[in-house]
Enzyme design. Structure first.
Site, PDB file in Angstrom:
ATOM      1  N   TYR A   1      -2.469  -0.291  10.109  1.00 12.21           N
ATOM      2  CA  TYR A   1      -2.529  -0.712   8.699  1.00 12.21           C
ATOM      3  C   TYR A   1      -1.247  -0.297   7.982  1.00 12.21           C
ATOM      4  CZ  TYR A   1      -4.081  -1.061   3.841  1.00 12.21           C
ATOM      5  OH  TYR A   1      -4.167  -1.375   2.507  1.00 12.21           O
TER       6      TYR A   1
ATOM      7  N   SER B   1       0.862  -1.189   0.000  1.00 12.57           N
ATOM      8  CA  SER B   1       0.000   0.000   0.000  1.00 12.57           C
ATOM      9  C   SER B   1       0.896   1.236   0.000  1.00 12.57           C
ATOM     10  CB  SER B   1      -0.883   0.000   1.246  1.00 12.57           C
ATOM     11  OG  SER B   1      -1.490   1.261   1.417  1.00 12.57           O
TER      12      SER B   1
HETATM   13  N1  LIG Z   1      -8.724  -1.243  -2.321  1.00 11.52           N
HETATM   14  C1  LIG Z   1      -7.706  -0.375  -2.281  1.00 11.52           C
HETATM   15  O1  LIG Z   1      -7.841   0.818  -2.611  1.00 11.52           O
HETATM   16  C2  LIG Z   1      -6.338  -0.860  -1.842  1.00 11.52           C
HETATM   17  C3  LIG Z   1      -5.255   0.028  -1.931  1.00 11.52           C
HETATM   18  C4  LIG Z   1      -3.987  -0.406  -1.532  1.00 11.52           C
HETATM   19  C5  LIG Z   1      -3.834  -1.712  -1.072  1.00 11.52           C
HETATM   20  N2  LIG Z   1      -4.901  -2.556  -0.993  1.00 11.52           N
HETATM   21  C6  LIG Z   1      -4.680  -3.923  -0.519  1.00 11.52           C
HETATM   22  O2  LIG Z   1      -5.252  -4.830  -1.426  1.00 11.52           O
HETATM   23  C7  LIG Z   1      -5.623  -6.029  -0.739  1.00 11.52           C
HETATM   24  C8  LIG Z   1      -7.052  -6.380  -1.051  1.00 11.52           C
HETATM   25  O3  LIG Z   1      -7.873  -5.348  -0.547  1.00 11.52           O
HETATM   26  P1  LIG Z   1      -9.368  -5.073  -1.036  1.00 11.52           P
HETATM   27  O4  LIG Z   1      -9.444  -3.635  -1.278  1.00 11.52           O
HETATM   28  O5  LIG Z   1      -9.754  -6.043  -2.089  1.00 11.52           O
HETATM   29  O6  LIG Z   1     -10.130  -5.358   0.336  1.00 11.52           O
HETATM   30  P2  LIG Z   1     -11.509  -6.047   0.686  1.00 11.52           P
HETATM   31  O7  LIG Z   1     -12.502  -5.813  -0.386  1.00 11.52           O
HETATM   32  O8  LIG Z   1     -11.811  -5.613   2.063  1.00 11.52           O
HETATM   33  O9  LIG Z   1     -11.151  -7.583   0.670  1.00 11.52           O
HETATM   34  C9  LIG Z   1     -10.292  -8.107   1.636  1.00 11.52           C
HETATM   35  C10 LIG Z   1     -10.385  -9.597   1.629  1.00 11.52           C
HETATM   36  O10 LIG Z   1      -9.579 -10.066   2.740  1.00 11.52           O
HETATM   37  C11 LIG Z   1     -10.334 -10.987   3.463  1.00 11.52           C
HETATM   38  N3  LIG Z   1     -10.007 -10.991   4.875  1.00 11.52           N
HETATM   39  C12 LIG Z   1     -10.028  -9.944   5.726  1.00 11.52           C
HETATM   40  N4  LIG Z   1      -9.758 -10.368   6.960  1.00 11.52           N
HETATM   41  C13 LIG Z   1      -9.576 -11.697   6.890  1.00 11.52           C
HETATM   42  C14 LIG Z   1      -9.309 -12.697   7.840  1.00 11.52           C
HETATM   43  N5  LIG Z   1      -9.187 -12.411   9.144  1.00 11.52           N
HETATM   44  N6  LIG Z   1      -9.174 -13.973   7.442  1.00 11.52           N
HETATM   45  C15 LIG Z   1      -9.321 -14.291   6.135  1.00 11.52           C
HETATM   46  N7  LIG Z   1      -9.603 -13.380   5.169  1.00 11.52           N
HETATM   47  C16 LIG Z   1      -9.733 -12.108   5.562  1.00 11.52           C
HETATM   48  C17 LIG Z   1     -11.784 -10.572   3.292  1.00 11.52           C
HETATM   49  O11 LIG Z   1     -12.568 -11.698   3.539  1.00 11.52           O
HETATM   50  P3  LIG Z   1     -14.108 -11.614   3.946  1.00 11.52           P
HETATM   51  O12 LIG Z   1     -14.802 -11.071   2.750  1.00 11.52           O
HETATM   52  O13 LIG Z   1     -14.439 -13.024   4.226  1.00 11.52           O
HETATM   53  O14 LIG Z   1     -14.180 -10.710   5.133  1.00 11.52           O
HETATM   54  C18 LIG Z   1     -11.809 -10.108   1.848  1.00 11.52           C
HETATM   55  O15 LIG Z   1     -12.045 -11.178   0.983  1.00 11.52           O
HETATM   56  C19 LIG Z   1      -5.346  -5.758   0.735  1.00 11.52           C
HETATM   57  O16 LIG Z   1      -4.091  -6.286   1.092  1.00 11.52           O
HETATM   58  C20 LIG Z   1      -5.303  -4.248   0.814  1.00 11.52           C
HETATM   59  O17 LIG Z   1      -4.539  -3.805   1.912  1.00 11.52           O
HETATM   60  C21 LIG Z   1      -6.149  -2.158  -1.362  1.00 11.52           C
END
Ligand SMILES: NC(=O)c1ccc[n+]([C@@H]2O[C@H](COP(=O)([O-])OP(=O)(O)OC[C@H]3O[C@@H](n4cnc5c(N)ncnc54)[C@H](OP(=O)(O)O)[C@@H]3O)[C@@H](O)[C@H]2O)c1
Length: 253
Positions: free
Chosen positions: A166, A153
């Site tokens: 985070y 990130s």
């Molecule tokens: N979206 C952005 O703008 C952005 C920017 C920079 C970096 N990122 C990174 O990209 C990655 C994906 O993020 P996203 O935006 O797709 O987030 P998201 O929509 O919140 O999805 C996160 C996923 O992680 C799973 N998860 C969370 N806690 C968990 C746990 N305790 N055990 C197992 N699974 C768990 C969730 O599962 P459940 O659905 O079952 O809860 C969900 O499938 C992350 O590493 C995030 O930090 C995202």
């Protein structure tokens, strides 16, 4: 944005594990790996989301998707050992591990950051990634061309106020990536990198920026050319790199 249109069999006969597959970027990544010929173990917390993803996957690519419900906030070394043993029985090797699951935690200044939530964020974002990687390294080492891809990130590359655990967890992920890359680079065929997706239209982004119009953000699907390049054969030349989807251009790295 990086343009890449790989053939549908890019990842034929390869097996990947994607964490956080239940939603957002992890879901798109799992479906794209399947669409390009791979078998995919989809790990996430919510069993219902995993089952609906499985049903969707089975309709288009039968027999290549596997679900692994696990709460990374609660799983310990023994649980990861059980997962590794189960994968070892099912697959001759693991060709890629995509560490995508993460939690955001509260947005708060360090002075007021709640201790319990600090621990929970570090547990999911860092400790679980370490434990899962450690348990799967032997199976990754059996692949002729494996990847470990950590999810970075911007706030884990330059500190920013109110991002608390985070941000710190994402700095730690970069450290884990660099350390692992230095260890396996010459002794195995495993290639290790981190990738910052940048702002993306997901539940996490909406939680971090509640006032933002999601339609202004790129979709998870739009990031997938970079994921496919890195996880496919052409990505083998990249190792130990902190990469960004937004400016990704293998010719300049
Ligand atoms: N979206 C952005 O703008 C952005 C920017 C920079 C970096 N990122 C990174 O990209 C990655 C994906 O993020 P996203 O935006 O797709 O987030 P998201 O929509 O919140 O999805 C996160 C996923 O992680 C799973 N998860 C969370 N806690 C968990 C746990 N305790 N055990 C197992 N699974 C768990 C969730 O599962 P459940 O659905 O079952 O809860 C969900 O499938 C992350 O590493 C995030 O930090 C995202």
């Amino acid at each position: 944005m990086f343009e890449y249109s790989p053939p549908a069999d890019l990842l034929a006969d390869r097996t990947f594990l994607v964490t956080g597959a239940g939603g957002g970027i992890g879901r798109a990544c799992s479906l794209n790996l399947l669409a390009h010929g791979a078998s995919v173990v989809m790990l996430s917390r919510d069993q219902g989301k995993l089952e609906s993803l499985y049903d969707e996957a089975e309709q288009s690519w039968p027999g290549r998707s596997f679900i692994q419900p696990v709460d990374l906030g609660r799983a310990g070394a023994e649980d990861f050992g059980v997962i590794a043993a189960s994968l070892e029985k099912q697959f001759p090797a693991l060709d890629g591990l995509v560490h995508n699951a993460a939690v955001l935690g509260p947005r708060s200044p360090i002075e007021f950051y709640p201790e319990q939530q600090w621990r929970e964020v570090m547990q999911v974002n860092v400790n679980a990634a370490f434990l899962l990687t450690r348990s799967l390294l032997p199976l990754l080492a059996k692949s002729a061309d494996a990847r470990v891809l950590f999810t970075a990130s911007s706030v884990g590359r330059e500190g920013r106020a109110w991002w608390g655990a985070y941000a710190v967890s994402k700095f730690a992920v970069e450290g884990l990536m660099q350390t692992l890359a230095a260890e396996v680079g010459t002794t195995t065929s495993i290639r290790v990198n981190s990738l910052n997706p940048g702002g993306t239209r997901t539940a996490m982004r909406a939680a971090a920026y509640p006032g933002e119009n999601p339609d202004t953000m790129p979709t998870p699907e739009s990031l997938m050319p970079v994921y496919l390049y890195l996880l496919g054969p052409e990505g083998r030349n990249l190792h130990g790199q902190a990469l960004n989807v937004r400016d990704f251009d293998p010719a300049t790295i």
